[in-house]
Design a protein around this motif. Structure first.
Motif, PDB file in Angstrom:
ATOM      1  N   THR A  44       0.861  -1.181   0.000  1.00  0.00           N
ATOM      2  CA  THR A  44       0.000   0.000   0.000  1.00  0.00           C
ATOM      3  C   THR A  44       0.898   1.232   0.000  1.00  0.00           C
ATOM      4  N   THR A  45       0.309   2.396  -0.254  1.00  0.00           N
ATOM      5  CA  THR A  45       1.118   3.614  -0.235  1.00  0.00           C
ATOM      6  C   THR A  45       1.658   3.889   1.154  1.00  0.00           C
ATOM      7  N   ALA A  46       0.980   3.401   2.188  1.00  0.00           N
ATOM      8  CA  ALA A  46       1.435   3.615   3.564  1.00  0.00           C
ATOM      9  C   ALA A  46       2.436   2.558   4.010  1.00  0.00           C
ATOM     10  N   GLY A  90      -9.198  -6.156  -0.876  1.00  0.00           N
ATOM     11  CA  GLY A  90      -9.908  -4.901  -0.689  1.00  0.00           C
ATOM     12  C   GLY A  90      -8.996  -3.700  -0.910  1.00  0.00           C
ATOM     13  N   SER A  91      -9.612  -2.570  -1.060  1.00  0.00           N
ATOM     14  CA  SER A  91      -8.859  -1.330  -1.237  1.00  0.00           C
ATOM     15  C   SER A  91      -7.943  -1.117  -0.037  1.00  0.00           C
ATOM     16  N   GLY A  92      -6.680  -0.784  -0.302  1.00  0.00           N
ATOM     17  CA  GLY A  92      -5.722  -0.517   0.765  1.00  0.00           C
ATOM     18  C   GLY A  92      -5.139  -1.747   1.426  1.00  0.00           C
ATOM     19  N   GLN A  93      -5.293  -2.925   0.812  1.00  0.00           N
ATOM     20  CA  GLN A  93      -4.733  -4.143   1.394  1.00  0.00           C
ATOM     21  C   GLN A  93      -3.532  -4.635   0.591  1.00  0.00           C
ATOM     22  N   GLN A  94      -2.645  -5.364   1.263  1.00  0.00           N
ATOM     23  CA  GLN A  94      -1.497  -6.000   0.626  1.00  0.00           C
ATOM     24  C   GLN A  94      -2.009  -7.090  -0.315  1.00  0.00           C
ATOM     25  N   ARG A  95      -1.459  -7.150  -1.519  1.00  0.00           N
ATOM     26  CA  ARG A  95      -1.839  -8.182  -2.482  1.00  0.00           C
ATOM     27  C   ARG A  95      -0.821  -9.317  -2.408  1.00  0.00           C
ATOM     28  N   VAL A  96      -1.259 -10.438  -1.845  1.00  0.00           N
ATOM     29  CA  VAL A  96      -0.403 -11.603  -1.675  1.00  0.00           C
ATOM     30  C   VAL A  96      -0.993 -12.744  -2.502  1.00  0.00           C
ATOM     31  N   ALA A 162       5.249   1.197  -4.539  1.00  0.00           N
ATOM     32  CA  ALA A 162       4.009   1.736  -3.990  1.00  0.00           C
ATOM     33  C   ALA A 162       3.255   2.442  -5.095  1.00  0.00           C
ATOM     34  N   GLY A 163       1.951   2.368  -5.097  1.00  0.00           N
ATOM     35  CA  GLY A 163       1.164   2.988  -6.154  1.00  0.00           C
ATOM     36  C   GLY A 163       1.378   2.226  -7.454  1.00  0.00           C
ATOM     37  N   GLY A 164       1.181   2.901  -8.558  1.00  0.00           N
ATOM     38  CA  GLY A 164       1.465   2.293  -9.855  1.00  0.00           C
ATOM     39  C   GLY A 164       0.324   1.497 -10.426  1.00  0.00           C
ATOM     40  N   ARG A 165       0.566   0.896 -11.592  1.00  0.00           N
ATOM     41  CA  ARG A 165      -0.445   0.139 -12.309  1.00  0.00           C
ATOM     42  C   ARG A 165       0.177  -1.137 -12.854  1.00  0.00           C
ATOM     43  N   GLY A 166      -0.667  -2.070 -13.234  1.00  0.00           N
ATOM     44  CA  GLY A 166      -0.179  -3.313 -13.812  1.00  0.00           C
ATOM     45  C   GLY A 166      -0.605  -3.497 -15.250  1.00  0.00           C
TER      46      GLY A 166
END
Length: 168
Positions: A44-46, A90-96, A162-166
């Motif tokens: 996340t950005t944080a 969900g929004s703001g969660q780590q993608r694992v 952090a941030g960015g697109r795929g």
């Protein structure tokens, strides 16, 4: 062969998977003894210090959407130091992601071997093992299929992912 699932919770020896209606049943794609890749694809950005961490594990058993490992994992994948919190889709969660690692005796590539593109939650990774010979006149590429980091830090674009697109 390389089925991939979003992880929604982690323990030391287990991962809870988000198995949606479009996914094949976990029991059909993962079996005890299979090798899997566990990887944090996006922070996340944080909090992004755990982004990019990964390890290879073996499946001990599967119970519904929970995959148990033969050995404890060694890395942390969540938001925070030594934490597996805030993992999900969900929004703001780590993608694992948990991905089955195909193991082959030999592989011949005469075309192009590639991966499914990053969809914002999973994919964008190509992983397999070859015990014998990897041969052929083709190519192995994942160009523009993975996650692209975003924010600039100390003059390095995407330095921390952090941030960015795929979609590039």
């Amino acid at each position: 062969d390389a089925a991939a699932y979003n992880v929604t919770a982690l323990g030391n020896t287990a991962a809870t998977l988000n198995v949606g209606s479009g996914d094949m049943a976990v029991m059909e794609c993962l079996q005890p003894g299979d090798e899997v890749l566990l990887i944090n694809l996006q922070g996340t950005t944080a909090y992004y210090e755990n982004t990019g961490l990964y390890e290879f594990l073996r499946v001990e058993s599967i119970n519904g959407s929970i995959v148990y490992f033969t050995d404890p994992k060694v890395n942390w994948y969540g938001s925070g130091f030594r934490s597996d919190s805030n993992i999900g889709i969900g929004s703001g969660q780590q993608r694992v992601m948990l991905m089955r690692v195909p193991n082959y005796a030999s592989v011949r590539v005469d075309g192009t071997l590639t991966a499914n593109a990053w969809d914002g939650n999973r994919f964008g990774v190509l992983v397999f093992r070859v015990n014998g010979e990897l041969s052929g006149s083709g190519s192995i590429t994942v160009d523009k299929l993975g996650y692209r980091g975003g924010e600039t830090y100390a003059g390095i674009t995407g330095g921390y992912g952090a941030g960015g697109r795929g979609d590039v």
